[in-house]
Design a protein around this motif. Sequence first.
Motif, PDB file in Angstrom:
ATOM      1  N   SER A  17       0.835  -1.204   0.000  1.00 43.14           N
ATOM      2  CA  SER A  17       0.000   0.000   0.000  1.00 43.14           C
ATOM      3  C   SER A  17       0.867   1.249   0.000  1.00 43.14           C
ATOM      4  CB  SER A  17      -0.900   0.026   1.239  1.00 43.14           C
ATOM      5  OG  SER A  17      -1.780  -1.076   1.268  1.00 43.14           O
ATOM      6  N   LEU A  18       0.318   2.299  -0.554  1.00 42.91           N
ATOM      7  CA  LEU A  18       0.905   3.635  -0.488  1.00 42.91           C
ATOM      8  C   LEU A  18      -0.223   4.634  -0.348  1.00 42.91           C
ATOM      9  CD1 LEU A  18       3.693   3.885  -3.256  1.00 42.91           C
ATOM     10  CD2 LEU A  18       4.032   4.023  -0.784  1.00 42.91           C
ATOM     11  N   ARG A  19       0.106   5.758   0.266  1.00 42.41           N
ATOM     12  CA  ARG A  19      -0.862   6.849   0.363  1.00 42.41           C
ATOM     13  C   ARG A  19      -0.237   8.086  -0.242  1.00 42.41           C
ATOM     14  NH1 ARG A  19      -5.482   7.426   3.366  1.00 42.41           N
ATOM     15  NH2 ARG A  19      -6.221   9.560   3.748  1.00 42.41           N
ATOM     16  N   LEU A  20      -0.847   8.564  -1.313  1.00 45.70           N
ATOM     17  CA  LEU A  20      -0.400   9.796  -1.951  1.00 45.70           C
ATOM     18  C   LEU A  20      -1.177  10.962  -1.382  1.00 45.70           C
ATOM     19  CD1 LEU A  20      -0.247   8.680  -5.701  1.00 45.70           C
ATOM     20  CD2 LEU A  20       1.480   8.429  -3.913  1.00 45.70           C
ATOM     21  N   SER A  21      -0.512  12.094  -1.308  1.00 48.73           N
ATOM     22  CA  SER A  21      -1.165  13.302  -0.826  1.00 48.73           C
ATOM     23  C   SER A  21      -0.883  14.450  -1.783  1.00 48.73           C
ATOM     24  CB  SER A  21      -0.680  13.663   0.577  1.00 48.73           C
ATOM     25  OG  SER A  21      -1.415  14.742   1.101  1.00 48.73           O
ATOM     26  N   CYS A  22      -1.834  15.335  -1.917  1.00 50.63           N
ATOM     27  CA  CYS A  22      -1.678  16.521  -2.755  1.00 50.63           C
ATOM     28  C   CYS A  22      -2.168  17.715  -1.940  1.00 50.63           C
ATOM     29  CB  CYS A  22      -2.500  16.368  -4.031  1.00 50.63           C
ATOM     30  SG  CYS A  22      -2.603  17.851  -5.057  1.00 50.63           S
ATOM     31  N   VAL A  23      -1.311  18.707  -1.809  1.00 49.03           N
ATOM     32  CA  VAL A  23      -1.693  19.916  -1.086  1.00 49.03           C
ATOM     33  C   VAL A  23      -1.828  21.064  -2.081  1.00 49.03           C
ATOM     34  CG1 VAL A  23       0.709  20.475  -0.527  1.00 49.03           C
ATOM     35  CG2 VAL A  23      -1.132  21.447   0.841  1.00 49.03           C
ATOM     36  N   ALA A  24      -2.889  21.824  -1.918  1.00 49.72           N
ATOM     37  CA  ALA A  24      -3.187  22.929  -2.823  1.00 49.72           C
ATOM     38  C   ALA A  24      -2.970  24.269  -2.136  1.00 49.72           C
ATOM     39  CB  ALA A  24      -4.626  22.827  -3.306  1.00 49.72           C
ATOM     40  N   PHE A  29      -9.796  26.067  -2.191  1.00 49.34           N
ATOM     41  CA  PHE A  29      -9.737  24.619  -2.455  1.00 49.34           C
ATOM     42  C   PHE A  29     -11.132  24.015  -2.571  1.00 49.34           C
ATOM     43  CE2 PHE A  29      -7.704  20.610  -2.571  1.00 49.34           C
ATOM     44  CZ  PHE A  29      -8.435  19.734  -1.788  1.00 49.34           C
ATOM     45  N   SER A  30     -12.038  24.436  -1.715  1.00 51.14           N
ATOM     46  CA  SER A  30     -13.370  23.823  -1.679  1.00 51.14           C
ATOM     47  C   SER A  30     -14.186  24.126  -2.931  1.00 51.14           C
ATOM     48  CB  SER A  30     -14.126  24.270  -0.435  1.00 51.14           C
ATOM     49  OG  SER A  30     -14.247  25.686  -0.411  1.00 51.14           O
ATOM     50  N   ASP A  31     -13.730  25.048  -3.761  1.00 54.35           N
ATOM     51  CA  ASP A  31     -14.436  25.384  -4.999  1.00 54.35           C
ATOM     52  C   ASP A  31     -14.112  24.420  -6.133  1.00 54.35           C
ATOM     53  OD1 ASP A  31     -14.289  29.043  -4.761  1.00 54.35           O
ATOM     54  OD2 ASP A  31     -15.632  27.551  -3.846  1.00 54.35           O
ATOM     55  N   TYR A  32     -13.132  23.550  -5.932  1.00 54.00           N
ATOM     56  CA  TYR A  32     -12.629  22.716  -7.011  1.00 54.00           C
ATOM     57  C   TYR A  32     -12.922  21.234  -6.808  1.00 54.00           C
ATOM     58  CZ  TYR A  32      -9.944  26.750  -8.520  1.00 54.00           C
ATOM     59  OH  TYR A  32      -9.576  27.988  -8.971  1.00 54.00           O
ATOM     60  N   ALA A  33     -13.269  20.591  -7.899  1.00 56.39           N
ATOM     61  CA  ALA A  33     -13.209  19.131  -7.936  1.00 56.39           C
ATOM     62  C   ALA A  33     -11.741  18.746  -8.041  1.00 56.39           C
ATOM     63  CB  ALA A  33     -13.977  18.592  -9.134  1.00 56.39           C
ATOM     64  N   MET A  34     -11.380  17.638  -7.403  1.00 55.62           N
ATOM     65  CA  MET A  34      -9.985  17.197  -7.406  1.00 55.62           C
ATOM     66  C   MET A  34      -9.873  15.813  -8.017  1.00 55.62           C
ATOM     67  SD  MET A  34      -8.477  19.772  -6.138  1.00 55.62           S
ATOM     68  CE  MET A  34      -6.842  19.035  -6.043  1.00 55.62           C
ATOM     69  N   GLY A  35      -8.873  15.649  -8.835  1.00 47.06           N
ATOM     70  CA  GLY A  35      -8.686  14.373  -9.497  1.00 47.06           C
ATOM     71  C   GLY A  35      -7.267  13.855  -9.379  1.00 47.06           C
ATOM     72  N   ARG A  72     -10.710  13.859   0.588  1.00 50.78           N
ATOM     73  CA  ARG A  72     -10.254  15.246   0.625  1.00 50.78           C
ATOM     74  C   ARG A  72     -10.550  15.848   1.970  1.00 50.78           C
ATOM     75  NH1 ARG A  72     -13.029  18.615  -3.941  1.00 50.78           N
ATOM     76  NH2 ARG A  72     -11.988  20.357  -2.869  1.00 50.78           N
ATOM     77  N   ASP A  73      -9.720  16.805   2.352  1.00 45.21           N
ATOM     78  CA  ASP A  73      -9.897  17.544   3.598  1.00 45.21           C
ATOM     79  C   ASP A  73      -9.846  19.026   3.246  1.00 45.21           C
ATOM     80  OD1 ASP A  73      -9.621  18.861   6.050  1.00 45.21           O
ATOM     81  OD2 ASP A  73      -8.480  17.233   6.937  1.00 45.21           O
ATOM     82  N   ASN A  74     -10.997  19.649   3.171  1.00 43.32           N
ATOM     83  CA  ASN A  74     -11.048  21.048   2.755  1.00 43.32           C
ATOM     84  C   ASN A  74     -10.410  21.985   3.783  1.00 43.32           C
ATOM     85  OD1 ASN A  74     -12.295  20.377   0.368  1.00 43.32           O
ATOM     86  ND2 ASN A  74     -14.357  20.879   1.087  1.00 43.32           N
ATOM     87  N   ALA A  75     -10.364  21.560   5.027  1.00 47.47           N
ATOM     88  CA  ALA A  75      -9.734  22.395   6.055  1.00 47.47           C
ATOM     89  C   ALA A  75      -8.221  22.436   5.879  1.00 47.47           C
ATOM     90  CB  ALA A  75     -10.092  21.883   7.443  1.00 47.47           C
ATOM     91  N   LYS A  76      -7.667  21.359   5.338  1.00 46.52           N
ATOM     92  CA  LYS A  76      -6.215  21.271   5.140  1.00 46.52           C
ATOM     93  C   LYS A  76      -5.800  21.485   3.693  1.00 46.52           C
ATOM     94  CE  LYS A  76      -5.527  18.046   9.001  1.00 46.52           C
ATOM     95  NZ  LYS A  76      -5.025  16.702   9.389  1.00 46.52           N
ATOM     96  N   ASN A  77      -6.768  21.683   2.808  1.00 46.93           N
ATOM     97  CA  ASN A  77      -6.491  21.859   1.380  1.00 46.93           C
ATOM     98  C   ASN A  77      -5.739  20.669   0.793  1.00 46.93           C
ATOM     99  OD1 ASN A  77      -7.680  24.339   1.662  1.00 46.93           O
ATOM    100  ND2 ASN A  77      -5.870  25.546   1.155  1.00 46.93           N
ATOM    101  N   THR A  78      -6.151  19.485   1.182  1.00 46.01           N
ATOM    102  CA  THR A  78      -5.469  18.294   0.703  1.00 46.01           C
ATOM    103  C   THR A  78      -6.447  17.300   0.077  1.00 46.01           C
ATOM    104  OG1 THR A  78      -5.638  17.234   2.869  1.00 46.01           O
ATOM    105  CG2 THR A  78      -3.607  18.443   2.406  1.00 46.01           C
TER     106      THR A  78
END
Length: 122
Positions: A17-24, A29-35, A72-78
């Motif tokens: 397993s791996l966990r990838l993270s993306c920070v914006a 951030f909450s205005d966007y769909a994330m892919g 996604r975590d909108n509070a953390k922009n991730t």
Amino acid sequence: QVQLVESGGGPVQAGGSLRLSCVASGGTFSDYAMGWFRQAPGKEREFVACFSWSGGRTYYAESVKGRFTISRDNAKNTVDLQMNSLKPEDTAVYYCAAGEYCSPHESEYDFWGQGTQVTVSS
């Protein structure tokens, strides 16, 4: 302008397993769909998963359904991608993207990260 930075890639054995993270940063951030998309050597970039900007809707490629989970975590922009039961064919550079709609089409996304390499060995 939204900046996206991915992390969490690396080498892993098949079945792992791996966990990838993306920070914006730089936008709401909450205005966007994330892919998440990926590109394997010699292949075109392909859709992996997305998370809508509202309603909590998710959508997965058939090849990863049941193994990968986007959150996604909108509070953390991730936005994260939990990848389980990894296979050698999951080897690729994984990209985070932001757009208006949760869509499997690259053209729907306006902002992209630089990518993070995932290498799955058999």
